[in-house]
Motif scaffolding. Structure first.
Motif, mmCIF file in Angstrom:
data_model
loop_
_atom_site.group_PDB
_atom_site.id
_atom_site.type_symbol
_atom_site.label_atom_id
_atom_site.label_comp_id
_atom_site.label_asym_id
_atom_site.label_seq_id
_atom_site.Cartn_x
_atom_site.Cartn_y
_atom_site.Cartn_z
ATOM 1 N N GLY A 181 -0.248 2.702 6.032
ATOM 2 C CA GLY A 181 0.272 2.297 4.736
ATOM 3 C C GLY A 181 -0.537 2.830 3.576
ATOM 4 N N PRO A 182 -0.253 2.351 2.358
ATOM 5 C CA PRO A 182 -0.910 2.871 1.163
ATOM 6 C C PRO A 182 -2.319 2.332 0.934
ATOM 7 C CG PRO A 182 0.641 1.156 0.564
ATOM 8 C CD PRO A 182 0.812 1.378 2.032
ATOM 9 N N SER A 183 -2.724 1.285 1.674
ATOM 10 C CA SER A 183 -4.046 0.686 1.452
ATOM 11 C C SER A 183 -4.665 0.235 2.778
ATOM 12 C CB SER A 183 -3.934 -0.496 0.484
ATOM 13 O OG SER A 183 -2.897 -1.381 0.885
ATOM 14 N N PRO A 184 -4.927 1.173 3.689
ATOM 15 C CA PRO A 184 -5.487 0.803 4.991
ATOM 16 C C PRO A 184 -6.900 0.230 4.862
ATOM 17 C CG PRO A 184 -5.551 3.175 4.697
ATOM 18 C CD PRO A 184 -4.757 2.626 3.557
ATOM 19 N N SER A 185 -7.216 -0.674 5.769
ATOM 20 C CA SER A 185 -8.566 -1.243 5.767
ATOM 21 C C SER A 185 -9.513 -0.351 6.554
ATOM 22 C CB SER A 185 -8.562 -2.645 6.385
ATOM 23 O OG SER A 185 -8.425 -2.584 7.795
ATOM 24 N N GLY A 186 -10.794 -0.431 6.208
ATOM 25 C CA GLY A 186 -11.795 0.353 6.916
ATOM 26 C C GLY A 186 -11.908 -0.045 8.377
ATOM 27 N N ARG A 187 -11.858 -1.361 8.660
ATOM 28 C CA ARG A 187 -11.983 -1.812 10.047
ATOM 29 C C ARG A 187 -10.840 -1.286 10.909
ATOM 30 N NH1 ARG A 187 -16.543 -3.876 12.313
ATOM 31 N NH2 ARG A 187 -15.284 -5.145 13.731
ATOM 32 N N SER A 188 -9.626 -1.283 10.381
ATOM 33 C CA SER A 188 -8.500 -0.807 11.186
ATOM 34 C C SER A 188 -8.631 0.680 11.486
ATOM 35 C CB SER A 188 -7.175 -1.100 10.483
ATOM 36 O OG SER A 188 -7.026 -0.332 9.307
ATOM 37 N N LEU A 189 -9.110 1.460 10.521
ATOM 38 C CA LEU A 189 -9.268 2.890 10.758
ATOM 39 C C LEU A 189 -10.441 3.179 11.691
ATOM 40 C CD1 LEU A 189 -8.578 4.408 7.226
ATOM 41 C CD2 LEU A 189 -6.998 4.110 9.130
ATOM 42 N N LEU A 190 -11.536 2.445 11.544
ATOM 43 C CA LEU A 190 -12.657 2.623 12.466
ATOM 44 C C LEU A 190 -12.257 2.241 13.885
ATOM 45 C CD1 LEU A 190 -15.620 1.303 10.273
ATOM 46 C CD2 LEU A 190 -15.161 3.688 10.924
ATOM 47 N N ALA A 191 -11.405 1.221 14.007
ATOM 48 C CA ALA A 191 -10.920 0.835 15.335
ATOM 49 C C ALA A 191 -10.092 1.958 15.956
ATOM 50 C CB ALA A 191 -10.103 -0.450 15.244
ATOM 51 N N LYS A 192 -9.286 2.637 15.152
ATOM 52 C CA LYS A 192 -8.504 3.762 15.663
ATOM 53 C C LYS A 192 -9.432 4.893 16.100
ATOM 54 C CE LYS A 192 -4.730 4.994 13.415
ATOM 55 N NZ LYS A 192 -3.611 4.718 14.340
ATOM 56 N N ALA A 193 -10.465 5.162 15.306
ATOM 57 C CA ALA A 193 -11.422 6.211 15.680
ATOM 58 C C ALA A 193 -12.170 5.830 16.952
ATOM 59 C CB ALA A 193 -12.406 6.444 14.530
ATOM 60 N N ALA A 194 -12.574 4.561 17.059
ATOM 61 C CA ALA A 194 -13.308 4.104 18.238
ATOM 62 C C ALA A 194 -12.469 4.241 19.498
ATOM 63 C CB ALA A 194 -13.743 2.655 18.045
ATOM 64 N N ALA A 195 -11.164 3.968 19.368
ATOM 65 C CA ALA A 195 -10.276 4.028 20.531
ATOM 66 C C ALA A 195 -10.216 5.428 21.128
ATOM 67 C CB ALA A 195 -8.879 3.558 20.136
ATOM 68 N N LYS A 196 -10.458 6.448 20.314
ATOM 69 C CA LYS A 196 -10.454 7.818 20.821
ATOM 70 C C LYS A 196 -11.587 8.045 21.813
ATOM 71 C CE LYS A 196 -7.281 8.938 17.687
ATOM 72 N NZ LYS A 196 -5.874 9.222 18.034
ATOM 73 N N HIS A 197 -12.566 7.146 21.810
ATOM 74 C CA HIS A 197 -13.732 7.295 22.681
ATOM 75 C C HIS A 197 -13.853 6.129 23.663
ATOM 76 C CE1 HIS A 197 -15.173 10.707 20.274
ATOM 77 N NE2 HIS A 197 -14.618 10.046 19.270
ATOM 78 N N GLY A 198 -12.751 5.444 23.901
ATOM 79 C CA GLY A 198 -12.737 4.374 24.875
ATOM 80 C C GLY A 198 -13.371 3.087 24.407
ATOM 81 N N LEU A 199 -13.565 2.937 23.100
ATOM 82 C CA LEU A 199 -14.175 1.743 22.538
ATOM 83 C C LEU A 199 -13.100 0.865 21.908
ATOM 84 C CD1 LEU A 199 -17.250 3.430 20.812
ATOM 85 C CD2 LEU A 199 -17.162 2.384 23.081
ATOM 86 N N THR A 200 -13.393 -0.420 21.780
ATOM 87 C CA THR A 200 -12.447 -1.372 21.212
ATOM 88 C C THR A 200 -13.024 -1.985 19.943
ATOM 89 O OG1 THR A 200 -13.310 -3.322 22.365
ATOM 90 C CG2 THR A 200 -11.768 -1.921 23.581
ATOM 91 N N LYS A 201 -12.241 -2.857 19.316
ATOM 92 C CA LYS A 201 -12.722 -3.541 18.114
ATOM 93 C C LYS A 201 -14.000 -4.321 18.378
ATOM 94 C CE LYS A 201 -8.223 -4.095 15.833
ATOM 95 N NZ LYS A 201 -7.219 -5.074 15.318
#
Length: 278
Positions: free
Chosen positions: A157-177
């Motif tokens: 969306g137009p105002s994503p949160s930092g935690r949600s984006l970091l969670a997406k990046a973490a998932a690329k490496h097998g990590l979770t929230k």
């Protein structure tokens, strides 16, 4: 709108996709990294291992070798780089913001500051800083915060949160929230008032940069989002430029190694850990 005949068969879809191969975006990774149009001065483009412009409200991630230099640039004065770093070989070792502040007796990040793990080791060191406007108090924004402030927090969306984006990046490496610790932010500063209140001081303006050195093999997660204490009512964030190149980790010959007894011990712990693993 595209002509539907361009994609009405597998072969047409393939041809349509290939026809777009040369399209370039303002916000993208540069592959190979040596093709970056924004290579920092005095850096040989051939030495670059990562070059990317992260969009406002975007995220990125990378694994870097020990000794790599990692530079963030804020070209407009509105970037806010929320950063989490891990020991890439053992991601259970990760940034510990509390130790990063208390062990070196530092409230504010700047040149010479280490980013410490909870194991008493230096994951990365800040070796260059022209901004002086950073934050190790607030972490990044959450879905609840952004929904209350902007009315939306969806990653797309137009105002994503930092935690949600970091969670997406973490998932690329097998990590979770659950694997995400509090982050630090570069380019949007916060200061503590005498009464304990947190006061946002904004950026130092356009054209500033911060450079880190990876003291261990690093997994780097980055979200470029509005700071949670940004006083502006609109979601304002500018592009973030990222470059990394090969280098050497901190050694006893570097001034920062012996700057304080606490830092010396942390660097010794780091070198011992790295050498034991080859």
């Amino acid at each position: 709108m595209r002509d539907l005949h361009q994609t009405d068969s597998v072969l047409a879809s393939r041809d349509d996709a290939r026809a777009q191969a040369g399209i370039r975006s303002e916000h993208m990774p540069y592959l190979p990294a040596s093709t970056s149009p924004y290579t920092p001065d005095a850096v040989d483009p051939a030495q670059l291992v990562w070059a990317e412009t992260v969009a406002p409200g975007g995220y990125t991630h990378k694994v870097l070798a020990r000794g790599s230099r990692l530079r963030f640039d804020d070209p407009t004065g509105d970037a806010c780089a929320s950063i989490v770093v891990y020991n890439a070989l053992e991601p259970c070792e990760r940034l510990n913001v509390a130790d990063t502040q208390k062990i070196p007796w530092q409230a504010y990040l700047g040149a010479g500051s280490p980013l410490l793990s909870g194991d008493g080791r230096v994951l990365a060191s800040i070796v260059e800083d022209t901004s002086g406007r950073h934050d190790a108090f607030c972490g990044t924004s959450t879905d609840a915060w952004n929904t209350a402030k902007y009315g939306d927090a969806a990653p797309e969306g137009p105002s994503p949160s930092g935690r949600s984006l970091l969670a997406k990046a973490a998932a690329k490496h097998g990590l979770t929230k659950r694997d995400l610790p509090p982050s630090v932010s570069f380019f949007q500063g916060v200061r503590v008032e005498p009464d304990g209140a947190l006061e946002p001081v904004g950026s130092a303006g356009p054209g500033h940069h911060v450079t880190l050195v990876a003291e261990l093999p690093l997994l780097v997660l980055v979200a470029n989002v509005a700071h949670p204490l940004d006083p502006r009512t609109d979601y304002v964030v500018g592009p973030l430029r990222v470059h990394a190149w090969r280098g050497e980790p901190t050694s006893p010959a570097d001034d920062r190694f012996g700057a304080t007894p606490e830092l010396t011990r942390a660097y010794l712990n780091t070198i011992d850990h790295a050498e034991a693993r080859g």
